[in-house]
Design a protein around this motif. Structure first.
Motif, short mmCIF file in Angstrom:
data_model
loop_
_atom_site.label_atom_id
_atom_site.label_comp_id
_atom_site.label_asym_id
_atom_site.label_seq_id
_atom_site.Cartn_x
_atom_site.Cartn_y
_atom_site.Cartn_z
N CYS A 112 0.83 -1.21 0.00
CA CYS A 112 0.00 0.00 0.00
C CYS A 112 0.86 1.26 0.00
O CYS A 112 0.53 2.24 -0.65
N LEU A 113 1.97 1.20 0.73
CA LEU A 113 2.84 2.37 0.84
C LEU A 113 3.61 2.65 -0.46
O LEU A 113 3.89 3.80 -0.79
N GLY A 114 3.91 1.60 -1.21
CA GLY A 114 4.73 1.78 -2.39
C GLY A 114 4.00 1.81 -3.72
O GLY A 114 4.57 2.21 -4.74
N PHE A 115 2.69 1.42 -3.70
CA PHE A 115 2.04 1.27 -5.00
C PHE A 115 0.60 1.77 -5.05
O PHE A 115 0.15 2.25 -6.11
N ALA A 116 -0.16 1.68 -3.97
CA ALA A 116 -1.62 1.80 -4.07
C ALA A 116 -2.11 3.20 -4.44
O ALA A 116 -2.96 3.34 -5.32
N GLY A 117 -1.61 4.25 -3.78
CA GLY A 117 -2.17 5.58 -3.99
C GLY A 117 -1.20 6.57 -4.60
O GLY A 117 -1.22 7.76 -4.25
N VAL A 118 -0.35 6.09 -5.51
CA VAL A 118 0.70 6.95 -6.07
C VAL A 118 0.14 8.15 -6.83
O VAL A 118 0.84 9.15 -7.02
N LEU A 119 -1.10 8.06 -7.28
CA LEU A 119 -1.69 9.17 -8.05
C LEU A 119 -1.61 10.51 -7.33
O LEU A 119 -1.45 11.55 -7.96
N PHE A 120 -1.68 10.48 -6.00
CA PHE A 120 -1.71 11.73 -5.23
C PHE A 120 -0.36 12.43 -5.18
O PHE A 120 -0.25 13.53 -4.65
N GLY A 121 0.66 11.80 -5.74
CA GLY A 121 1.94 12.47 -5.91
C GLY A 121 2.06 13.12 -7.28
O GLY A 121 3.18 13.42 -7.74
N TRP A 122 0.94 13.39 -7.91
CA TRP A 122 0.87 13.92 -9.26
C TRP A 122 1.72 15.17 -9.49
O TRP A 122 2.40 15.27 -10.53
N PRO A 123 1.75 16.16 -8.59
CA PRO A 123 2.58 17.35 -8.86
C PRO A 123 4.05 17.02 -9.12
O PRO A 123 4.68 17.66 -9.96
N SER A 124 4.59 16.03 -8.41
CA SER A 124 5.99 15.65 -8.62
C SER A 124 6.18 15.05 -10.00
O SER A 124 7.19 15.32 -10.68
N LEU A 125 5.22 14.24 -10.46
CA LEU A 125 5.34 13.61 -11.77
C LEU A 125 5.15 14.63 -12.89
O LEU A 125 5.81 14.54 -13.94
N VAL A 126 4.24 15.58 -12.69
CA VAL A 126 4.03 16.63 -13.70
C VAL A 126 5.32 17.41 -13.92
O VAL A 126 5.65 17.78 -15.06
N PHE A 127 6.07 17.67 -12.86
CA PHE A 127 7.34 18.38 -12.98
C PHE A 127 8.27 17.63 -13.93
O PHE A 127 8.93 18.24 -14.78
N VAL A 128 8.33 16.31 -13.81
CA VAL A 128 9.18 15.50 -14.68
C VAL A 128 8.64 15.51 -16.11
O VAL A 128 9.41 15.65 -17.07
N PHE A 129 7.32 15.37 -16.26
CA PHE A 129 6.72 15.39 -17.59
C PHE A 129 7.02 16.69 -18.33
O PHE A 129 7.32 16.69 -19.53
N LYS A 130 6.97 17.80 -17.61
CA LYS A 130 7.25 19.09 -18.25
C LYS A 130 8.71 19.18 -18.68
O LYS A 130 9.01 19.75 -19.73
N ASN A 131 9.60 18.62 -17.88
CA ASN A 131 11.01 18.61 -18.27
C ASN A 131 11.26 17.73 -19.48
O ASN A 131 12.23 17.94 -20.21
N GLU A 132 10.38 16.74 -19.68
CA GLU A 132 10.49 15.86 -20.84
C GLU A 132 9.69 16.40 -22.03
O GLU A 132 9.54 15.71 -23.03
N ASP A 133 9.14 17.61 -21.89
CA ASP A 133 8.41 18.31 -22.97
C ASP A 133 7.09 17.64 -23.36
O ASP A 133 6.66 17.73 -24.51
N TYR A 134 6.44 16.99 -22.39
CA TYR A 134 5.13 16.42 -22.67
C TYR A 134 4.13 17.56 -22.90
O TYR A 134 4.06 18.50 -22.11
#
Length: 331
Positions: free
Chosen positions: A20-42
């Motif tokens: 649960c800690l490593g996989f279940a609710g990862v969606l709520f870390g979306w701001p961190s992933l968006v930062f990476v996506f923007k750096n990858e020019d998504y």
């Protein structure tokens, strides 16, 4: 819980908490992933030159359309997180633990592989990947909540702990972001998460029951690694008898605490409560708070970008700070 099953119960508890800690609710870390996506020019093609008050270009890109695209992806994912709880709950009740977990693993692994092999040119696949990631995660949570039944009077504490771990798994995307800043590619991180599905499969067959964990737990209950998986007919009858006794005791104690219990109580239907004003206002209150929460998470990156004037180093710092506040498993 005493006896030879205790080590197995503890192993199931700890591995479930890690899942649960490593996989279940990862969606709520979306701001961190968006930062990476923007750096990858998504969705970078949606950005255009920013026009000033008199229509002249200011030199700074206007990426409002890009932010809206990311917010829409998060909206779909968070919607599926809530909407799919009923269908996935039915799957768990109808087809039991093993089938539900295999479905979860399929959705989760497919989603992580899609994210791993997407690029700026195929970023539209995120609309498929994020909802699938959410469905897999909610099934992981639902199948793990029954583990509380193994621990008797500590059942509620464990269920609450698992829910806290579900929310705290948002830290996974923070870790991916930090690794990305250290030179580990987004693809490598998600391929690693995909490979972890072998661990999910092993746990499904070795540390989880085929059916459901009953409550109260019958004597000599075994599952997973133990021989004789499941319960015998006699054990099921014993568990049902104990459950009836427990319900009777709860009913009698509640009756003793109720003033005028000797008088005949008027029975109310389920719908009379469902359509009551108290329940309706509680539903409105909860919905508004949850909507506000999701709105904040989904728009945080664009908010920080605007406040920082496009300074990505500052955006990164405050994104990390927000992600740390989400790690509340011990709360």
């Amino acid at each position: 819980m005493a006896g030879q099953g205790l080590p197995l119960h503890v192993a199931t508890l700890l591995t479930g908490l890690l899942e649960c800690l490593g996989f279940a609710g990862v969606l709520f870390g979306w701001p961190s992933l968006v930062f990476v996506f923007k750096n990858e020019d998504y969705f970078k093609d949606l950005c255009g030159p920013d026009a000033g008050p008199i229509g002249n270009a200011t030199g700074q890109a206007d990426c409002k359309a890009q932010d809206e695209r990311f917010s829409l992806i998060f909206t779909l994912g968070s919607f599926m997180n809530n909407f799919m709880t009923f269908p996935t709950g039915y799957i768990f009740d109808r087809f039991k633990t093993t089938v539900a977990r295999l479905i979860a693993i399929f959705f989760y692994t497919t989603a992580t592989l899609i994210i791993a092999f997407t690029s700026a040119g195929s970023a539209v696949l995120l609309f498929l990947a994020m909802p699938m990631l959410t469905i897999g995660g909610i099934l992981f949570l639902i199948t793990n909540l029954q583990i509380g039944n193994l621990f008797g009077q500590h059942r509620s504490t464990i269920i609450t702990l698992y829910n806290g771990a579900f929310d705290s798994s948002s830290a996974v995307f923070l870790i991916i972001k930090l690794l990305y800043e250290k030179g580990i590619s987004l693809r490598a991180s998600f391929i690693f998460i995909s490979v972890c599905s072998t661990w999910h499969v092993a746990r499904t067959f070795l540390l989880m029951p085929r059916g459901h964990i009953p409550y109260p737990l019958p004597p000599n209950y075994s599952y997973g690694l133990c021989p004789g998986n499941g319960t015998t007919k006699e054990e099921k009858e014993t568990a049902e008898h104990e459950n009836r006794e427990l319900q009777s005791k709860e009913f009698l104690s509640a009756k003793e605490e109720t003033p005028g219990a000797g008088q005949k109580q008027e029975l109310r239907s389920f719908w009379s409560y469902a359509f009551s004003r108290r329940f309706a206002w509680h539903l409105v209150w909860l919905s508004v708070i949850q909507l506000w929460h999701y709105l904040f998470i989904g728009t945080l990156n664009s908010l920080l970008t605007n406040m920082a004037g496009g300074d990505m180093a500052r955006v990164s710092t405050y994104t990390n700070a927000f992600a740390f506040t989400q790690f509340g498993v011990l709360c």
